[in-house]
Design a protein around this motif. Structure first.
Motif, PDB file in Angstrom:
ATOM      1  N   CYS A 166      -2.120   2.905   1.940  1.00 44.32           N
ATOM      2  CA  CYS A 166      -1.791   3.795   0.821  1.00 44.32           C
ATOM      3  C   CYS A 166      -2.433   5.164   0.977  1.00 44.32           C
ATOM      4  O   CYS A 166      -2.197   6.048   0.150  1.00 44.32           O
ATOM      5  N   GLY A 172       1.321   4.399  -2.638  1.00 47.19           N
ATOM      6  CA  GLY A 172       1.369   5.820  -2.317  1.00 47.19           C
ATOM      7  C   GLY A 172       2.572   6.519  -2.912  1.00 47.19           C
ATOM      8  O   GLY A 172       2.487   7.696  -3.298  1.00 47.19           O
ATOM      9  N   GLY A 201       0.810  -1.210   0.000  1.00 41.91           N
ATOM     10  CA  GLY A 201       0.000   0.000   0.000  1.00 41.91           C
ATOM     11  C   GLY A 201       0.842   1.257   0.000  1.00 41.91           C
ATOM     12  O   GLY A 201       0.523   2.242  -0.678  1.00 41.91           O
TER      13      GLY A 201
END
Length: 737
Positions: free
Chosen positions: A703, A641, A637
Motif C-alpha cells: 500500500c 492505496g 494493500g
C-alpha cells in the motif's frame, strides 16, 4: 503410552543466516500458492469470530458515549436507565475510558466527574439481558456535561506543535543545496485522517471462573493484550486468557485492548455473568484509533544531471494529549534516496480527537506517496524519465546512518516493473485523450521498513508421524494458518494435511502477534527453529548428521535408507519449542522490503471522475512463503492505496472534532467497481540478514506506493499536480476549469 520428549532451539539474529534450510528441503510445499486450511470454515460460516461464541447466560453491553470533545461528565440519569426493560447495570468507571492501549493505567471507579478528551469517548456502560435492550437504554442516556470543546484541526502556527528531539535529523546544509541546485522543488502536501474499517467490528466476550478471566476478542497481539487487560482490571497476567482464533481484519486497529474488552471484563466481574460487547460501525469509527491527518513539506535539490544534492521532508501530525504515539511519516525517507544535505522534521499537535495509532504501514502509507509525488514532479522539471530519475538516486548505503543495506532490490523492481507495464508508451502530460477522458500513466517506488520481533512457537511431532503447531499467533486474514502449516510441513517433510496449526490462544507460546508486517517472518521463524530441533533429534535416531538427513512424504531418508517417521519415533512424541530473537541485525544493517508500482488512469473532463484502468506492481520481499496469500495481501494493500488516493477521508467537524462521516455509507472505501485488474510479480529474493527463512514483510509494502503512482498518473493525464489527497471530484474539476 508414548513419552513426550522436550527439545528447544533459540536463535538471535546477529549476522547472516548461513544455513538457509528452506532452500535445501524437498517436500515442495513452501512458496506454493496453496489454499488456507481454515478456508472452508470461513466460507461456510462455521469459523467462529469474537461475537459468535457466547457462553450460556451471556448478557450484553452498549456504551454511552460523550457528545462533546473536551470537558467533564458530572451526571447521568442512571436510575431512569436502570428501570428500563432488561437493564442489569449502568456503570461509570474510568477504566472504561482510560486503559493500557491508550498509554493510561487502570484506576478505581470515579468519585466525581469523568474527564472527556474526544467526541464519541465511552463514558458509561449499560448492561442488559439482550443486545437490543442494552442499546435502547444507552441511547436514552442523558449526560450532565461541562463542555470545554476546542479546535480539532491542525494549526498553521508552529508554536502550537511539539517537536520531539528524537524524531529530528539534519546533515549538511539543505538551504545552501537548494540555493545552488539546477533543479528544485519546495511544496506542501496534505493527507487526511483515516479509519481502519475492518470487516469485523471490534467485539469481546468476557467471563470469570475461579478468579481467572477469559476473554474472547478480536485482537492482533495476544502477548501484549494479556498484559494490557490484566493491568486494566487489576489482576496478574497469569489470571488472564485471551482467545482470538479468527480475526476479521485488523490493519493495526486491533493491536491493543479496546474499550469493549475492558468493559466486558469489568462488567462480567461485577455481575458474575458472561458479558458481550460488540461495537456498532459508528462506535468503531468514533471510539477506536485512527490514522492521523498530516501536512507535509518536501524540499528536493538536484544538480544538472538529475542527482539529488538535498532532501527535506517535514511532517505535521496530531496526537492525543499524553499519548507517546505519533504517525512516523518520514520513516522511510532517510534511506530511500540519496542526497547529502537533508532535513527530517517531525512535529506533533495535541488535539481533542480520537487517539491516532498504527494503521497499515504506519508512516510509509502516507509518507512514501508524498515523496514519490515530489520525486515525479522534480523528474519532470529536470527533463528526466521518472523511472530513470529514481534509479539515478538510489544510494549504495543508508545515507543518514551509513549502514549497509541487508538487501536493496529497488532498481530491479523499477526496471522489471517498467518493462512489465509498458512504461515506454507513457504519453506526454495532458496529450492523450479518448473523448471526454484524459489518459495518463504514473509510477512510484514502494518501500517499507522490515522488522523482526521476538517470537515463540511449539511444534509437536506425534508418534503416528503427524505434527501440530502451537502458538498464540493470530490470523487477521493474512494467512497465518496456511503459512505456519507450510513451514512446518516443509521442514519436517510432511504433506500439508498431516500438519495441524492451532493459533489465537494466549495460553500457547507467545508469538510476535500480527502487526508491522513482522508477523509471518517472526512467528514463522520460531516454527522453523522448532522444526530444526526436531530434525536434529530425528537425525540422531537415524545415526546421521542433520545436514545429511532428508525428510519427505512422512519418511526419514539417510544413507540410502528410508524409514517412516512413525518407525523412527518408535512410540515417542517430540515437542520442540523454537524462539527467534531479533538480535542486532536491525541495528547493524538497513532492512526494507522494496517494490515499484504503476498505474493507468482515465480522468473525465466533464465530471472530474478518476477511473483506474490498470495497476501493476513488482515486489522484492525476500522468500515468498505462499504465493496465493502473498498476492492476496498485495491486492488488499493496493486497494488500501486506491482509497488513500481517491476516496478515504475522515471528516472532523473543526469546531469540536466529532465525526461527520462515521459509517461506511459516508466514509468511502474502494468497492468492486473502483478496482481494476491488478497485476503482481514477485522477484526471486532472499535476505539472509532478515531471519532464518530469509523472508520479509509484504502486507504493508503493497500500500506504500499505490497512492503516489495514481496521483502521478492523474498528473500525467491532466497536466495538473494534485497535492492534497484524496483526489475527489471537486478538486479535479477545480483544477481542470
Amino acid at each position: 503410552m508414548s513419552d513426550m520428549i522436550e527439545l528447544s532451539q533459540h536463535l538471535r539474529m546477529n549476522g547472516k543466516d548461513e544455513e538457509n534450510l528452506l532452500d535445501r528441503t524437498v517436500q515442495g510445499v513452501i512458496t506454493r500458492p496453496l489454499d488456507r486450511p481454515e478456508g472452508p470454515l470461513k466460507v461456510s460460516g462455521t469459523a467462529t469470530y469474537a461475537d459468535e461464541d457466547h457462553p450460556p447466560g451471556t448478557v450484553h453491553g452498549w456504551f454511552v458515549r460523550a457528545p462533546i470533545a473536551k470537558g467533564w461528565v458530572t451526571g447521568l440519569n442512571t436510575a431512569e436507565l436502570r428501570a428500563m426493560p432488561g437493564v442489569l447495570a449502568v456503570m461509570r468507571d474510568d477504566r472504561l475510558i482510560h486503559h493500557p492501549a491508550q498509554g493510561q493505567q487502570g484506576s478505581a471507579p470515579p468519585q466525581g466527574p469523568s474527564e472527556v478528551t474526544y467526541a464519541g469517548q465511552p463514558v458509561a456502560l449499560v448492561i442488559a439481558e439482550t443486545f437490543e435492550q442494552a442499546r435502547n437504554a444507552a441511547l436514552a442516556a442523558r449526560l450532565q456535561l461541562i463542555d470545554q470543546s476546542d479546535r480539532a484541526v491542525l494549526a498553521a502556527d508552529p508554536s502550537d506543535y511539539e517537536t520531539p528531539k528524537g524524531k529530528q535529523a539534519a546533515t549538511g546544509d539543505l538551504d545552501k543545496a537548494m540555493a545552488e541546485a539546477a533543479f528544485t522543488l519546495d511544496e506542501q502536501y496534505s493527507t487526511p485522517s483515516m479509519s481502519h474499517s475492518a470487516m469485523e467490528p471490534h467485539a469481546a466476550v468476557a467471563w470469570w471462573e475461579d478468579g481467572k478471566l477469559t476473554l474472547r476478542g478480536s485482537y492482533q497481539m495476544l502477548k501484549t493484550n494479556v498484559a494490557e487487560l490484566a493491568d486494566a482490571v487489576g489482576v496478574s497476567p497469569k489470571k488472564v486468557r485471551i482467545l482470538s482464533p479468527y480475526v476479521g481484519g485488523g490493519f493495526g486497529g486491533k493491536l491493543g485492548i479496546g474499550h469493549e474488552g475492558v468493559g466486558a471484563a469489568i462488567a462480567a466481574q461485577r455481575l458474575g455473568r458472561p458479558v458481550a460487547i460488540a461495537l456498532h460501525r459508528r462506535n468503531v469509527h468514533e471510539a477506536t484509533h485512527r490514522r492521523s491527518e498530516s501536512r507535509q513539506r518536501v524540499r528536493l535539490a538536484a544538480d544538472a544531471e538529475g542527482r539529488l544534492t538535498g532532501l527535506g521532508h517535514e511532517a505535521w501530525v496530531s496526537s492525543m494529549f499524553g499519548d507517546d504515539f505519533s504517525e512516523p511519516v518520514t520513516q522511510a525517507t532517510p534511506f530511500t534516496y540519496a542526497g547529502e544535505n537533508r532535513v527530517i522534521g517531525h512535529h506533533v499537535a495535541r488535539l481533542n480527537l480520537t487517539a491516532p495509532g498504527s494503521m497499515r504501514a504506519p508512516g510509509e502509507a502516507i509518507g512514501v506517496p508524498v515523496i514519490e509525488m515530489a520525486m515525479d514532479e522534480l523528474a519532470e522539471r529536470s527533463g528526466l524519465d521518472p523511472v530513470a530519475f529514481r534509479i539515478r538516486n538510489i544510494p549504495d548505503k543508508d545515507p543518514t546512518s551509513g549502514k549497509p543495506f541487508s538487501s536493496n532490490r529497488l532498481e530491479d523492481c523499477l526496471r522489471r516493473g517498467a518493462e512489465r507495464f509498458g512504461w515506454a508508451d507513457r504519453p506526454q502530460p495532458g496529450t492523450r485523450r479518448e473523448g471526454e477522458w484524459l489518459i495518463g500513466m504514473g509510477m512510484a517506488s514502494a518501500v517499507r521498513v522490515n522488522m523482526l520481533q521476538n517470537s515463540k512457537a511449539a511444534v509437536i511431532l506425534l508418534a503416528d508421524g503427524t505434527a501440530r503447531v502451537e502458538t498464540d499467533m493470530t490470523d487477521i486474514g493474512t494467512g497465518s494458518y496456511a503459512i505456519l502449516t507450510q513451514i512446518a510441513a516443509e521442514a519436517l517433510g510432511l504433506p500439508m494435511e498431516r500438519v495441524t496449526t492451532v493459533l489465537g490462544d494466549s495460553d500457547l507460546p507467545p508469538s510476535s502477534g500480527s502487526g508491522g508486517s513482522f508477523g509471518a517472518a517472526s512467528s514463522g521463524s520460531s516454527v522453523l527453529l522448532a522444526a530444526q530441533a526436531l530434525r536434529r533429534e530425528l537425525a540422531r535416531r537415524m545415526d546421521c548428521a542433520p545436514e545429511d538427513l532428508t525428510l519427505k512424504d512422512g519418511h526419514a531418508i539417510a544413507a540410502n535408507r528410508a524409514r517412516p517417521l512413525s518407525d523412527v519415533l518408535a512410540g515417542d512424541s517430540l515437542r520442540a519449542e523454537g524462539e527467534i530473537d531479533r538480535g542486532l541485525n536491525e541495528t547493524t544493517t538497513r532492512q526494507a522490503s522494496w517494490g515499484a508500482q504503476f498505474a493507468e488512469v482515465a480522468v473525465s473532463t466533464v465530471t472530474g471522475e478518476i477511473r483506474l484502468r490498470r495497476l501493476s506492481a513488482v515486489f522484492a520481499a525476500g522468500r515468498i512463503l505462499n504465493e496465493k496469500t502473498a498476492r492476496s495481501q498485495c491486492i488488499g494493500g493496493m486497494i488500501f492505496g486506491i482509497g488513500s488516493a481517491l476516496t478515504e477521508e475522515v471528516a472532523h467537524d473543526p469546531r469540536d472534532g466529532h465525526f461527520v462521516n462515521r459509517d461506511l455509507a459516508e466514509y468511502h472505501i474502494p468497492v468492486n467497481l473502483d478496482v481494476p485488474h491488478i497485476d503482481i510479480e514477485f522477484l526471486d529474493d532472499r535476505d539472509p540478514y532478515a531471519n532464518p527463512m530469509q523472508a520479509k514483510g509484504i502486507g504493508e509494502l503493497a500500500c506504500c506506493g499505490t497512492a503516489g503512482a495514481i496521483a502521478n498518473a492523474v498528473a500525467n493525464a491532466t497536466g495538473k499536480r494534485f497535492r492534497d489527497l484524496p483526489m475527489t471530484l471537486d478538486k479535479v474539476l477545480a483544477a481542470l476549469d
